[in-house]
Design a protein around this motif. Structure first.
Motif, mmCIF file in Angstrom:
data_model
loop_
_atom_site.group_PDB
_atom_site.id
_atom_site.type_symbol
_atom_site.label_atom_id
_atom_site.label_comp_id
_atom_site.label_asym_id
_atom_site.label_seq_id
_atom_site.Cartn_x
_atom_site.Cartn_y
_atom_site.Cartn_z
ATOM 1 N N THR A 136 -1.131 -7.185 -24.846
ATOM 2 C CA THR A 136 -0.224 -6.050 -25.003
ATOM 3 C C THR A 136 1.066 -6.263 -24.214
ATOM 4 O OG1 THR A 136 0.066 -3.672 -24.774
ATOM 5 C CG2 THR A 136 -1.291 -4.720 -23.085
ATOM 6 N N PRO A 137 2.209 -5.956 -24.829
ATOM 7 C CA PRO A 137 3.457 -5.978 -24.055
ATOM 8 C C PRO A 137 3.622 -4.689 -23.254
ATOM 9 C CG PRO A 137 3.925 -5.406 -26.322
ATOM 10 C CD PRO A 137 2.440 -5.632 -26.248
ATOM 11 N N ASN A 138 2.750 -3.706 -23.515
ATOM 12 C CA ASN A 138 2.927 -2.386 -22.901
ATOM 13 C C ASN A 138 2.331 -2.352 -21.505
ATOM 14 O OD1 ASN A 138 4.351 -1.269 -25.022
ATOM 15 N ND2 ASN A 138 2.461 -0.869 -26.169
ATOM 16 N N TYR A 139 3.048 -3.008 -20.622
ATOM 17 C CA TYR A 139 2.623 -3.096 -19.224
ATOM 18 C C TYR A 139 3.854 -2.984 -18.338
ATOM 19 C CZ TYR A 139 1.916 -5.192 -14.688
ATOM 20 O OH TYR A 139 1.926 -5.394 -13.341
ATOM 21 N N ALA A 140 3.702 -2.296 -17.243
ATOM 22 C CA ALA A 140 4.698 -2.342 -16.164
ATOM 23 C C ALA A 140 4.100 -1.641 -14.962
ATOM 24 C CB ALA A 140 6.015 -1.679 -16.561
ATOM 25 N N ALA A 141 4.767 -1.797 -13.845
ATOM 26 C CA ALA A 141 4.387 -1.049 -12.653
ATOM 27 C C ALA A 141 5.439 0.046 -12.438
ATOM 28 C CB ALA A 141 4.253 -1.982 -11.461
ATOM 29 N N ALA A 442 7.311 -9.762 -32.330
ATOM 30 C CA ALA A 442 6.270 -9.621 -33.360
ATOM 31 C C ALA A 442 5.393 -10.863 -33.438
ATOM 32 C CB ALA A 442 6.937 -9.337 -34.705
ATOM 33 N N HIS A 443 5.997 -12.040 -33.309
ATOM 34 C CA HIS A 443 5.187 -13.253 -33.457
ATOM 35 C C HIS A 443 4.345 -13.538 -32.209
ATOM 36 C CE1 HIS A 443 8.785 -14.786 -31.326
ATOM 37 N NE2 HIS A 443 7.963 -15.673 -30.812
ATOM 38 N N GLN A 444 4.557 -12.750 -31.131
ATOM 39 C CA GLN A 444 3.801 -13.007 -29.901
ATOM 40 C C GLN A 444 2.628 -12.048 -29.717
ATOM 41 O OE1 GLN A 444 7.342 -12.633 -27.417
ATOM 42 N NE2 GLN A 444 7.100 -14.777 -26.776
ATOM 43 N N VAL A 445 2.526 -11.068 -30.568
ATOM 44 C CA VAL A 445 1.457 -10.068 -30.430
ATOM 45 C C VAL A 445 0.580 -10.126 -31.672
ATOM 46 C CG1 VAL A 445 0.937 -7.618 -30.147
ATOM 47 C CG2 VAL A 445 2.971 -8.587 -29.052
ATOM 48 N N ALA A 446 -0.690 -10.429 -31.465
ATOM 49 C CA ALA A 446 -1.595 -10.514 -32.615
ATOM 50 C C ALA A 446 -2.980 -10.076 -32.183
ATOM 51 C CB ALA A 446 -1.640 -11.949 -33.133
ATOM 52 N N PRO A 447 -3.698 -9.407 -33.076
ATOM 53 C CA PRO A 447 -5.051 -8.956 -32.719
ATOM 54 C C PRO A 447 -5.909 -10.111 -32.217
ATOM 55 C CG PRO A 447 -4.382 -8.026 -34.825
ATOM 56 C CD PRO A 447 -3.322 -9.022 -34.442
ATOM 57 N N GLY A 448 -6.584 -9.863 -31.107
ATOM 58 C CA GLY A 448 -7.527 -10.848 -30.590
ATOM 59 C C GLY A 448 -6.898 -12.011 -29.857
ATOM 60 N N HIS A 449 -5.599 -11.966 -29.642
ATOM 61 C CA HIS A 449 -4.934 -13.093 -28.985
ATOM 62 C C HIS A 449 -4.173 -12.645 -27.744
ATOM 63 C CE1 HIS A 449 -5.675 -14.915 -32.920
ATOM 64 N NE2 HIS A 449 -5.620 -16.072 -32.258
ATOM 65 N N ALA A 450 -4.051 -13.601 -26.812
ATOM 66 C CA ALA A 450 -3.191 -13.360 -25.650
ATOM 67 C C ALA A 450 -1.738 -13.477 -26.083
ATOM 68 C CB ALA A 450 -3.498 -14.383 -24.556
ATOM 69 N N MET A 451 -0.853 -12.859 -25.316
ATOM 70 C CA MET A 451 0.582 -13.073 -25.561
ATOM 71 C C MET A 451 0.960 -14.421 -24.958
ATOM 72 S SD MET A 451 2.814 -9.640 -25.225
ATOM 73 C CE MET A 451 2.775 -9.619 -23.459
ATOM 74 N N SER A 452 1.994 -15.007 -25.521
ATOM 75 C CA SER A 452 2.375 -16.340 -25.048
ATOM 76 C C SER A 452 3.302 -16.277 -23.839
ATOM 77 C CB SER A 452 3.063 -17.103 -26.177
ATOM 78 O OG SER A 452 4.162 -16.350 -26.640
ATOM 79 N N GLY A 453 3.507 -15.129 -23.267
ATOM 80 C CA GLY A 453 4.380 -15.023 -22.098
ATOM 81 C C GLY A 453 4.095 -13.735 -21.361
ATOM 82 N N PRO A 454 4.849 -13.499 -20.303
ATOM 83 C CA PRO A 454 4.612 -12.284 -19.509
ATOM 84 C C PRO A 454 5.257 -11.059 -20.148
ATOM 85 C CG PRO A 454 6.434 -13.541 -18.602
ATOM 86 C CD PRO A 454 5.920 -14.337 -19.765
ATOM 87 N N PRO A 455 4.697 -9.885 -19.915
ATOM 88 C CA PRO A 455 5.295 -8.688 -20.512
ATOM 89 C C PRO A 455 6.645 -8.320 -19.902
ATOM 90 C CG PRO A 455 3.339 -8.124 -19.219
ATOM 91 C CD PRO A 455 3.432 -9.599 -19.228
ATOM 92 N N LEU A 456 6.905 -8.766 -18.684
ATOM 93 C CA LEU A 456 8.187 -8.457 -18.042
ATOM 94 C C LEU A 456 8.960 -9.755 -17.824
ATOM 95 C CD1 LEU A 456 6.942 -5.877 -15.376
ATOM 96 C CD2 LEU A 456 7.882 -5.408 -17.648
ATOM 97 N N GLY A 457 10.271 -9.673 -17.993
ATOM 98 C CA GLY A 457 11.088 -10.873 -17.823
ATOM 99 C C GLY A 457 12.560 -10.499 -17.800
ATOM 100 N N LEU A 488 13.794 -4.264 -16.664
ATOM 101 C CA LEU A 488 12.974 -5.337 -16.093
ATOM 102 C C LEU A 488 11.639 -4.857 -15.550
ATOM 103 C CD1 LEU A 488 15.594 -7.271 -13.916
ATOM 104 C CD2 LEU A 488 15.223 -7.388 -16.367
ATOM 105 N N HIS A 489 11.593 -3.632 -15.078
ATOM 106 C CA HIS A 489 10.353 -3.118 -14.500
ATOM 107 C C HIS A 489 9.682 -2.098 -15.411
ATOM 108 C CE1 HIS A 489 11.803 -4.141 -10.129
ATOM 109 N NE2 HIS A 489 11.621 -5.191 -10.889
ATOM 110 N N GLY A 490 10.113 -2.029 -16.654
ATOM 111 C CA GLY A 490 9.547 -1.050 -17.567
ATOM 112 C C GLY A 490 10.046 0.354 -17.258
#
Ligand code: SF4
Length: 952
Positions: A136-141, A442-457, A488-490
């Motif tokens: 999920t990209p839906n992460y932040a602190a 879109a190409h980095q989020v898929a059911p059952g898979h990890a994302m290929s990078g960090p959610p924050l950048g 950057l921090h959501g």
């Protein structure tokens, strides 16, 4: 016998264990004295690099955190309606199976339906990575509602920022400017530093609407009007430029001041740097009379005046543009004085004092060094002016640009990472701008898979934004979208609203950790609690599931469907990692751990262990072996064995099989033991020739590369003019393949100015300023950090209610006297409270302490406790959204970063009848789960330690 000898002869306990304090975010080292397994006394660790033995009231009161009656004791499953506080206790197996079932279903269908947000979490190196593994990209602190303006402005300008990534050169500075700092950020480290300055007679100037704490010990207090700090900084820059008191040599050598900016109005390259075929920025060399590589070592660059490039385009150095802007008459001291509330002559004098300290009290240390161009310098020569800024600057809708302006002021004075100036805390500086981009396309989020990078950048261009083809946000909080491109921090403060509204899409599970989002972390808690408990016509909740982890029965717990009880910070392993926000200083990198100094006496588990366990149950790629077995036993095992890149893990000390490496090295199975033996921290002292000019210090850059802090030992060029911002602006003006929707174009074109700008805070600009003539801000008290502190039995004795502080003259003009009751009325809501008259506040500003008030029943305090009856929140009068605009309702936030604009609030005062506080926040007493112990009527901590006494 001396006191020290006497204390040694009668130790308070039978065992001492070192660990890291977590009563605020400063990460001080502590020694916990234990007797018969119980905590008797906490003292500061004199060997620790952060606090050198200093302990504040919060740190000492950690004992009462450990014995708080508010501690959760067992996993809970909600049985009553959300908000009722009705739960049943469940076993951990049941809790984890439930969480796994919910999360697994999401992960297999659409991982974005998990929104995972954490509060003042110091394990983001784990939590962010876990979100990536989940997919999920839906992460932040919590940074989006704290100080992301500070971080983003710093990282996009100088490759570091105030506080966690930088500090003043306390031992050499000769003039110190403190912008918008209350007593919380930084706490012990800044107190130690201020003490050094006082002893050396260094002038401290505090710019703050409120004169408390650090401002109270300043030599000069400038009681500025909230939101006008940027104007003041512009006026200081105006004066320094007008007097030609700027460090041109520093600017030419270490910044982009000479880089040529193309002037080609209306075209796709307008405002970008002129570059050669290899992409290197160009400057005009006055010796060759030609445009050359701006970083060529032998260049004598031009810093002003238009030039013609070989291809016929026109360009000017970045400094020229800055001077054009800041020398404009609108930024002259006389023009800004009344708006800032600071006399023009004072502004002129401060500018002269800054220049005098920088240029007439130059510091020269006998430390030879070599710069990145290979030039040998016999000494390290510095400008001894330092600055520190924090939330008072950051928490405004113009905070990003204000903070940028402060960094530009530092650059003009040549006062960045030189002897006497503000310095980077290693491992900073980072390249401007860091290469890590946010994942979630879109190409980095898929059911059952990890994302290929960090959610924050760090987005570098519109193409890096997480938006769909139509420009719609891909994250639930809308960070990295056109709403907040550099979020950057959501934007944690928008998650509940967006999830409730299904905007930009509905989610399934809101998973929160250590974030009191239904109370003092929410703008308008009543509205937030309504959204948390609102239902669709079918009777289901609009936010279908809420999982929450906390150590205490905070106001937020009552809204969770599943509660995962956390331990206290004294009961778990933890890691203050270089991959997150470590404890390094300007003298060298450092990191730290927490170790369990006591065993939990309840059925609770460290949240980090729970995440590792959940990850394995879910089969997240990084958390299981090829055979599908759990890869890590627990968080301690993860700290030791996890490698983010080969040789780089969470801790940098004692790496390698035998602990022989620092920075990069194989995992060391005994690493935690080495930390414990060293007092739970690791530091690496840089050699003298690497201590300053780190952005262009060859030895430092090579060493930092060797230690894994930098990819390459290239100089880091400080950015007066971050070209990245212009790329977003050009998109808004119709250039490029990724452009904002039409309703965002004007905002982006205006606020993505690559030079600092000042504009009136949004709320102030939108409302009738005559109807709401006063500013209202909050501050965190020195002894209390967030709502954890205001439930602590010892700290409650210092503050358990709050007043609204009003300037004596202003009160008189309104016919108000000390202790009168008032309505604080904003354009959004009103709050009733009692006032206290003071002199140390900007006359157009009122303020109060933050997070003292509690909902009755929450935190297991008595329903009639002063916190529930006589304390108030200012949050209810703050709106999450700005007044409706032409096209849509925008967040009450900075348009660049999405930082919550807590301090933009405008109000008026109306007389009220005496009575109880009324802050419209939910005051119905919460039911206390039966698993919590009864709150003691009389606190008798320590009774068991007295001879002949028994525990209460
Ligand atoms: S400043 Fe106080 S509360 Fe914060 S970490 Fe240090 S000792 Fe703990």
């Amino acid at each position: 016998m001396s006191k020290v000898e006497a204390a040694a002869a009668h130790p308070p306990g039978d065992r001492v264990a070192c660990t890291t304090c977590y009563m605020c975010a400063c990460r001080c080292g502590i020694k916990v004295h234990l007797k018969d397994g119980g905590i008797r006394y906490i003292e500061g660790n004199r060997d620790h690099p952060v606090n050198r033995g200093v302990l504040c009231a919060k740190g000492a009161a950690g004992i009462m955190q450990q014995y708080s009656p508010a501690r959760l004791t067992k996993p809970l499953r909600r049985v009553g309606p959300r908000g009722s506080g009705e739960f049943r206790e469940i076993e951990w197996d049941d809790a984890l199976a439930t969480a796994t079932e919910w999360l697994d279903a999401i992960r297999r269908s659409d991982p974005r339906k998990l929104a995972f947000f954490t509060g003042r979490d110091q394990s983001q190196a784990l939590t962010g990575w876990w979100a990536s593994q989940f997919g999920t990209p839906n992460y932040a602190a919590h940074g989006g509602f704290c100080s992301v303006n500070m971080a983003a402005a710093g990282l996009y300008t100088v490759g570091g920022s105030f506080w966690e990534f930088g500090e003043p050169d306390w031992d050499h500075t000769r003039y110190f400017l403190l912008f918008g700092v209350a007593e919380d950020h930084d706490s012990n480290p800044i107190k130690i530093g201020l003490g050094k300055l006082r002893r050396r007679g260094v002038k401290i100037v505090s710019i703050n609407p409120v004169r408390t704490g650090y401002s109270a010990i300043a030599d000069e207090w400038l009681g500025i009007r909230p939101g006008t700090d940027g104007l003041l900084v512009f006026a200081l820059i105006h004066e320094l430029l007008r007097l030609e008191r700027v460090d041109l040599a520093f600017l030419a050598r270490y910044t982009d001041a000479s880089w040529l900016v193309i002037r080609n109005p209306g075209k796709a390259d307008d405002g970008l740097f002129a570059r050669d075929a290899e992409g290197r920025a160009l400057a005009w060399d006055t010796r060759r009379d030609a445009a050359v590589d701006a970083q060529a070592p032998d260049i004598a660059p031009r810093l002003a005046g238009e030039v013609m490039l070989p291809d016929g385009r026109r360009a000017v150095p970045a400094l020229h543009l800055l001077a054009e802007r800041c020398l404009d008459a609108q930024y002259a001291p006389d023009a800004v004085a009344s708006r800032c509330g600071i006399a023009a002559e004072t502004i002129r004098r401060i500018a002269r004092e800054l220049a005098a300290a920088a240029f007439e009290q130059e510091i020269a240390l006998d430390i030879p060094w070599t710069d990145s161009a290979g030039r040998r310098h016999a000494k390290m020569i510095g400008r001894p002016v330092s600055m520190h800024a924090m939330r008072g600057i950051s928490a405004h809708s113009n905070g990003f640009h204000t903070c940028r302006a402060i960094h530009v002021l530092q650059m003009l004075l040549g006062a960045i990472d030189t002897p006497g100036s503000w310095r980077y805390k290693s491992p900073y500086p980072r390249p401007v701008t860091p290469a890590m981009k946010p994942a979630g396309h879109a190409h980095q989020v898929a059911p059952g898979h990890a994302m290929s990078g960090p959610p924050l950048g760090f987005p570098l261009a519109p193409e890096d934004l997480l938006v769909d083809r139509d420009g719609a946000p891909r994250r639930i909080d809308k960070a990295f979208s056109w709403d907040a491109p550099l979020g950057l921090h959501g934007l944690m403060h928008m998650v509940i609203r967006n999830a409730w509204a299904g905007d930009p899409y509905p989610i399934d599970t809101l998973f929160l950790y250590m974030a009191n989002m239904s109370w003092n972390s929410a703008m308008d808690p009543a509205e937030t609690t309504h959204m948390l408990s609102d239902k669709v016509p079918s009777g289901d909740y609009k936010i279908p599931r809420i999982i929450y982890s906390d150590a205490f029965y905070s106001e937020m717990v009552a809204y969770a469907d599943l509660v995962l009880p956390d331990t206290t910070y004294l009961e778990r392993w933890d890691c203050i990692s270089l991959l997150d926000r470590p404890i390094g200083s300007a003298e060298g990198p450092g990191d730290a751990i927490r170790q369990p100094v006591v065993q939990p006496d309840r059925d609770v588990r460290p949240f980090q262990d729970v995440l590792i366990d959940l990850g394995a149950r879910l089969g997240l790629p990084g958390l299981v072996t090829a055979a599908g077995k759990p890869r890590y036993r627990d968080y301690a095992d993860y700290i030791i064995r996890h490698e983010r890149k080969p040789g780089i893990g969470l801790l940098a000390g004692w790496r390698g099989a035998a602990g022989e490496h620092v920075g990069i090295g194989a995992p060391n199975p005994l690493q935690l033991e080495r930390y414990v033996a060293n007092g739970c921290f690791w530091t690496h002292h840089l050699p003298a020739d690497q201590l300053y000019f780190k952005y262009a210090n060859r030895a430092y850059l090579e060493n930092a590369t060797h230690m894994g802090f930098l990819e390459r030992a290239r100089p880091i060029v400080l950015q007066i003019y971050p070209e990245v911002l212009q790329k977003f602006r050009l998109a808004a003006l119709g250039h490029g393949s990724v452009q904002p929707p039409d309703h965002h174009r004007a905002r982006i074109a205006t606020y993505f100015d690559p030079l600092p700008i000042w504009y009136m805070p949004f709320e102030e600009a939108a409302i009738d300023r005559d109807a709401f003539p006063l500013h209202a801000v909050t501050q965190r008290p020195m002894p209390i950090y967030h709502s954890w502190g205001s439930q602590n039995a010892w700290l409650r004795q210092i503050y358990n209610q709050n007043r609204l502080y009003v300037h004596r003259r202003k009160a008189a003009s309104l016919g108000l006297g000390d202790d009168d009751w008032v309505w604080v009325v904003s354009a959004h809501h009103r709050v009733k409270c009692q006032i206290r008259l003071v002199d140390g506040v900007n006359p157009d500003t009122v303020w109060t302490w933050n997070a003292i008030a509690k909902r009755a029943g929450a935190w297991n305090i008595a329903p009639d406790a002063p916190e529930a009856r006589r304390a108030f929140l200012l949050n209810p009068v703050i709106s999450e959204l700005l007044p409706p605009g032409e096209r849509e309702h925008h967040a009450n936030a900075d348009p660049v970063t999405g930082q919550a604009a807590w301090y933009d609030l405008r109000i008026r005062l109306e007389p009220a009848s005496a009575g109880a506080v009324d802050d419209t926040a939910q005051r119905a007493p919460l039911r206390v789960p039966s698993s919590l112990p009864p709150a003691p009527l009389r606190l008798r901590y320590g009774a068991p330690f007295a001879p002949g006494e028994r525990a209460p």
